[in-house]
Every structure is written in C-alpha cells, then in structure tokens.
Design an enzyme around this catalytic site. Structure first.
Site, PDB file in Angstrom:
ATOM      1  N   HIS A 126     -11.176  -3.389 -14.768  1.00 59.28           N
ATOM      2  CA  HIS A 126      -9.740  -3.039 -14.869  1.00 59.28           C
ATOM      3  C   HIS A 126      -9.490  -1.581 -14.501  1.00 59.28           C
ATOM      4  O   HIS A 126      -8.526  -0.972 -14.991  1.00 59.28           O
ATOM      5  CB  HIS A 126      -9.186  -3.305 -16.274  1.00 59.28           C
ATOM      6  CG  HIS A 126      -9.565  -4.628 -16.844  1.00 59.28           C
ATOM      7  ND1 HIS A 126      -8.809  -5.759 -16.662  1.00 59.28           N
ATOM      8  CD2 HIS A 126     -10.656  -5.014 -17.561  1.00 59.28           C
ATOM      9  CE1 HIS A 126      -9.396  -6.795 -17.260  1.00 59.28           C
ATOM     10  NE2 HIS A 126     -10.524  -6.359 -17.802  1.00 59.28           N
ATOM     11  N   SER A 182      -2.778  17.861   7.071  1.00 59.36           N
ATOM     12  CA  SER A 182      -1.345  17.595   7.018  1.00 59.36           C
ATOM     13  C   SER A 182      -0.626  18.648   7.859  1.00 59.36           C
ATOM     14  O   SER A 182      -1.064  19.787   7.935  1.00 59.36           O
ATOM     15  CB  SER A 182      -0.881  17.679   5.559  1.00 59.36           C
ATOM     16  OG  SER A 182       0.497  17.994   5.508  1.00 59.36           O
ATOM     17  N   LYS A 227      -4.297  20.236   2.430  1.00 66.99           N
ATOM     18  CA  LYS A 227      -4.670  18.822   2.442  1.00 66.99           C
ATOM     19  C   LYS A 227      -5.843  18.485   3.351  1.00 66.99           C
ATOM     20  O   LYS A 227      -6.003  19.042   4.432  1.00 66.99           O
ATOM     21  CB  LYS A 227      -3.479  17.987   2.912  1.00 66.99           C
ATOM     22  CG  LYS A 227      -2.327  18.014   1.942  1.00 66.99           C
ATOM     23  CD  LYS A 227      -2.486  17.009   0.852  1.00 66.99           C
ATOM     24  CE  LYS A 227      -1.760  15.752   1.268  1.00 66.99           C
ATOM     25  NZ  LYS A 227      -1.860  14.722   0.252  1.00 66.99           N
ATOM     26  N   GLU A 283      -8.225   4.918   4.996  1.00 62.55           N
ATOM     27  CA  GLU A 283      -6.913   4.273   4.872  1.00 62.55           C
ATOM     28  C   GLU A 283      -6.620   3.367   6.071  1.00 62.55           C
ATOM     29  O   GLU A 283      -6.057   2.280   5.932  1.00 62.55           O
ATOM     30  CB  GLU A 283      -5.819   5.335   4.722  1.00 62.55           C
ATOM     31  CG  GLU A 283      -5.887   6.033   3.369  1.00 62.55           C
ATOM     32  CD  GLU A 283      -4.967   7.256   3.289  1.00 62.55           C
ATOM     33  OE1 GLU A 283      -4.073   7.409   4.130  1.00 62.55           O
ATOM     34  OE2 GLU A 283      -5.168   8.056   2.363  1.00 62.55           O
TER      35      GLU A 283
END
Ligand code: ARG
Length: 461
Positions: A156, A277, A283, A290
C-alpha cells in the site's frame, strides 16, 4: 500509379482512392523480408521446373541488386507503387525483363503479405528478446552488488518489512524472465510458413511448401490456406506480450521516479538521463522514466486496435487487415526503444544505500519481527500482534522507533522482553533471518542468483 491489376478495369483509380488504398508508406518497412520471401519462392519454383535455372539466376541476381540499391540509398521506394510487393515486382521486371513477370506464379499478395508480416514480426520478436536479455543481465549484476543493501519493502506504499535492493530488483528480474519466455512461446506457435496458400485456396501448381518453409527458417508449412492468409493471431499475441513488458517497465519507472524524488532520495538518476526545466533552475527531472511510463498507453492502444480490426473479419483475406501494420510497427519500435533507454538509465543510476537503510530503520518495518520474538518466547501470535501494536503506539507518541525504546519501556508493556530484543529487531537481523527461497535473506538470494545465472546461460546458447 504502378498497379499489378489493371486488366479488368476501364477507368483509372480515383487519386484519393489510390492513396487511401495504398500501403507503400508503411509496408516498405519490410522490404527486406519481402525480397527474402520472393527469393525463396523463386528457388522453389525452379526446383519444380516452373522457372529455368537461367530465369532463377536472373531473378535472384535481380532481387539482390534491388536489395543492395535500396540499402545503399540508390533506389528509393516511392509512392508511385501501391505496395512493397508491387514495387519489387515492377523494378525487377524493369531490370531483368520476362523472368520478372514469372515470379508471381502460384502466389498471391495475400500469402505474400502474410509471409512478410510473419517474417518481420519474427525478426522484431528476436531483437526485442535481445534487448530484454541485456537488461536482465544488468539486473543480475546489480542484484549481486546489493545483497546487503537494506531498504524498506512496501505494501500500500506504506513501509512494511525490510528487504534488500537485490530482492526488490529481483522482483523485476522475474517479470522480465517471464516476458522473455512468453516471447519464446509466441515464436514457437507462430513459426509456420503461410507461403503457398495463394489468395485463399492454395494453387494448382505443385508447389513444394516444405521447401520454402525450410528456406525461410520455419518449422514447416501452415495447414490451412484460408487461415494462413487471414491469421494475425501472432501479431496480437506479440502485442499483448509487449503490453505486459511495457506494464512492467512502467511499474519500474514509477518506482524510479518515486525513489528519485527529494522525499525518498533513494537514488539519483544520472545527468545523461535527466532533463532540466526552462523556468526552475534547480530542477532535474526524470523525463525518461516518465516517457517510458507514458508510452505504455501507446502500446496498449496498438493491441486494442488490432483486436478490434480483426474481430469482425469473415474468412479469408479482407482489406481491413492492411490496418495490421502501422500501429503494430510503431509498437515494436516503441518497445525496443523503451527497453534500451530504460536499460541505459538503470545502468547509470546511483543508489543511495544510506538513505535506503535509514528509511528501512524508520517506520516500524521490524514490527513483525518484534511480534515473532514474542512468539519465540511462547506468546501466541495474536497476543504478540496486540502487544507490538501497543509498542508502536507508544513510539509514535514519543516520536521514536522500536530500537530507541529502553528495556524498561519494553517491559512495562510486556515482561517477556529481554536485552536480546535489540538484536532481534535490528534491520540486518530481520533481513538475514528471512531465508526461505525467494525471500530477501542473503543466503536465499545467493541461491536465486545461481539459478538465474543458469537461466541466463540457457538463453544465450
Ligand atoms: N497491402 C495489402 C495488405 O497489407 C497487401 C495484400 C493485398 N491483397 C489484396 N488482395 N488486395 O494487406
């Protein structure tokens, strides 16, 4: 417009119809397989006396020349031709004359395209297996390096029990092994040759189907000509196996993204596999992970598309089946690319063993072991569960972990606890004691590594 079928028509095809119908844009991708199939067919035609030796030589030399010219970029496969089959026949006849016109004897584009698609799919399957095996080997190496690297195991997404990085990576190893074996199964089921099925009902020529099957590396010829020209099960099987591969990669990517976050800080993805970024200078984003996760949808899409295309098709060939190519090819390329990129990213990840161990030590991953301690001292498990629950509550209240409690505090909750509780709940003990086969204990893991080493050697043979 170069078409193979002008004879019974009195008017030109409408331009839009021609474009809508043509497949050259995408079936040119299997030009090599098309030519290999034609060469095998020609050899067989010569063996049964339909082509003379001179005609065969002219055809083989002609096709080899076309293949070389295409690969050298000297001959372009253009939209002037309806499909790759028309292209090869037209150029061949252009180059060698009469014998070129005999090549299509006893053959239809229906069995030709069935063959090309199978040959192409078989080649792609093998190269995907190659990429997978390389990834599996890297995983195996990483597992060997991290037998003692403690980390929390989750259920979980809540910390559950301590495991090791080797154990966690080993879970993916098993998934990718199954993926690899699934591809073997598909290969074995699909590897029968449709050539010689004609348009749907075979031919009146005494074709030697065993010979062409053999020349093209198939186990043998297929057994029903109608099925042969309209079977794309193997494409669907491969797309579903590829969907599962993408699902596995996507799950792994999701974890990599989490682990790479500031919050977890379990790993650092290499600069070469990260992007920045345009506005936030601090970043460093896990875009590759992804994108692999994102491209999963695209491969599932190809599977759904193919299933839907095939679902209402009466026997035998119907033009709907031309839709088997574009999304399928895209899926093959996508999966190959994703495995390769994922592999590169994995190889260069830095694992932050300290952060993983600290995380395992916090969050009560050793609570089950504290209960087991009580059970080993004669307390029934259900009571032990309740006692440890109270320990946890006590710790949460004080903002500490189980190993930070004093023995007096332990004894106040249960007199069964003694000094050896600290040893019993240390993360290393928790891991070391889990030595059933398949568990994270380093001795159990070493056995698994041995078994997997054998598995890898078997695939390489
Ligand atoms: N381009 C066709 C396909 O991809 C080749 C087979 C054409 N056969 C036919 N009877 N029109 O399926």
């Amino acid at each position: 417009m170069a078409q193979l079928w002008g004879g019974r028509f009195t008017r030109e095809t409408d331009q839009l119809v021609y474009r809508f119908n043509a497949s050259i844009d995408f079936d040119k991708k299997f030009y090599r397989q098309d030519m290999e199939g034609s060469m095998a067919h020609a050899r067989m035609l010569a063996s049964i006396g339909i082509l003379s030796e001179e005609e065969l030589t002219a055809i083989l030399e002609g096709i080899k020349g076309i293949l070389e010219d295409v690969e050298a970029g000297k001959l372009e496969i253009t939209e002037e031709y309806e499909d790759i089959h028309s292209f090869v026949e037209a150029v061949l006849t252009d180059r060698i004359g009469e014998p070129g016109k005999k090549l299509h004897t006893g053959r239809s584009r229906n069995d030709q395209v069935a063959l090309d698609m199978k040959l192409y799919t078989r080649d792609e399957l093998l190269s995907i297996q190659e990429e997978l095996l390389a990834l599996i080997k890297t995983l195996h190496g990483l597992m060997g390096d991290h037998l003692e690297t403690a980390m929390p195991g989750f259920t979980h997404l809540q910390k559950a029990q301590p495991v090791t990085l080797a154990h966690h990576l080993g879970a993916y190893m098993e998934m990718f092994k199954r993926d690899f074996e699934r591809l073997d199964d598909i290969y074995d089921r699909m590897n029968y040759c449709p050539l010689g099925s004609g348009a749907l009902a075979g031919t009146t020529y005494p074709l030697d189907r065993d010979m062409t099957a053999d020349l093209l590396g198939f186990y043998g010829p297929t057994l029903n000509s109608m099925d042969s020209v309209s079977d794309r099960d193997y494409v669907i099987e491969l797309l579903s196996a590829l969907s599962i591969i993408m699902m596995h990669l996507s799950r792994f990517c999701e974890e990599i993204i989490l682990w790479n976050s500031n919050e977890y800080h379990f790993i650092e993805i290499d600069d070469a596999y990260s992007t920045g970024s345009s506005i936030m200078p601090q970043k460093k984003n896990p875009d590759i992970a992804e994108l692999v996760r994102g491209k999963t949808g695209r491969v599932y899409g190809a599977l759904m598309s193919m299933m839907t295309t095939m679902k209402g098709i009466p026997l035998a060939y119907n033009k709907d089946m031309q839709e088997d190519k574009e999304l399928t090819f895209d899926a093959y390329d996508t999966v190959k690319g994703c495995i390769a990129l994922f592999h590169g990213m994995l190889k260069t990840i830095r694992f932050n063993a300290d952060a993983m161990r600290q995380s395992a030590a916090r969050g009560f991953t050793n609570a089950t072991d504290a209960a087991d301690y009580l059970v080993n001292h004669g307390v029934p498990f259900r009571d032990a569960h309740g006692i440890v629950g109270r320990l946890v509550l006590f710790c949460i209240d004080k903002g500490i972990s189980l190993d930070q409690m004093t023995l007096e505090e332990y004894k106040a909750i249960s007199p069964v606890f003694e000094e050896d509780i600290y040893e019993a709940i240390s993360i290393d003990t928790c891991i070391k004691r889990r030595n059933t086969l398949g568990a994270p204990g380093p001795d159990a893991m070493k056995k698994v590594l041995e078994i997997n080493k054998e598995w890898i050697l078997d695939q390489e043979e």
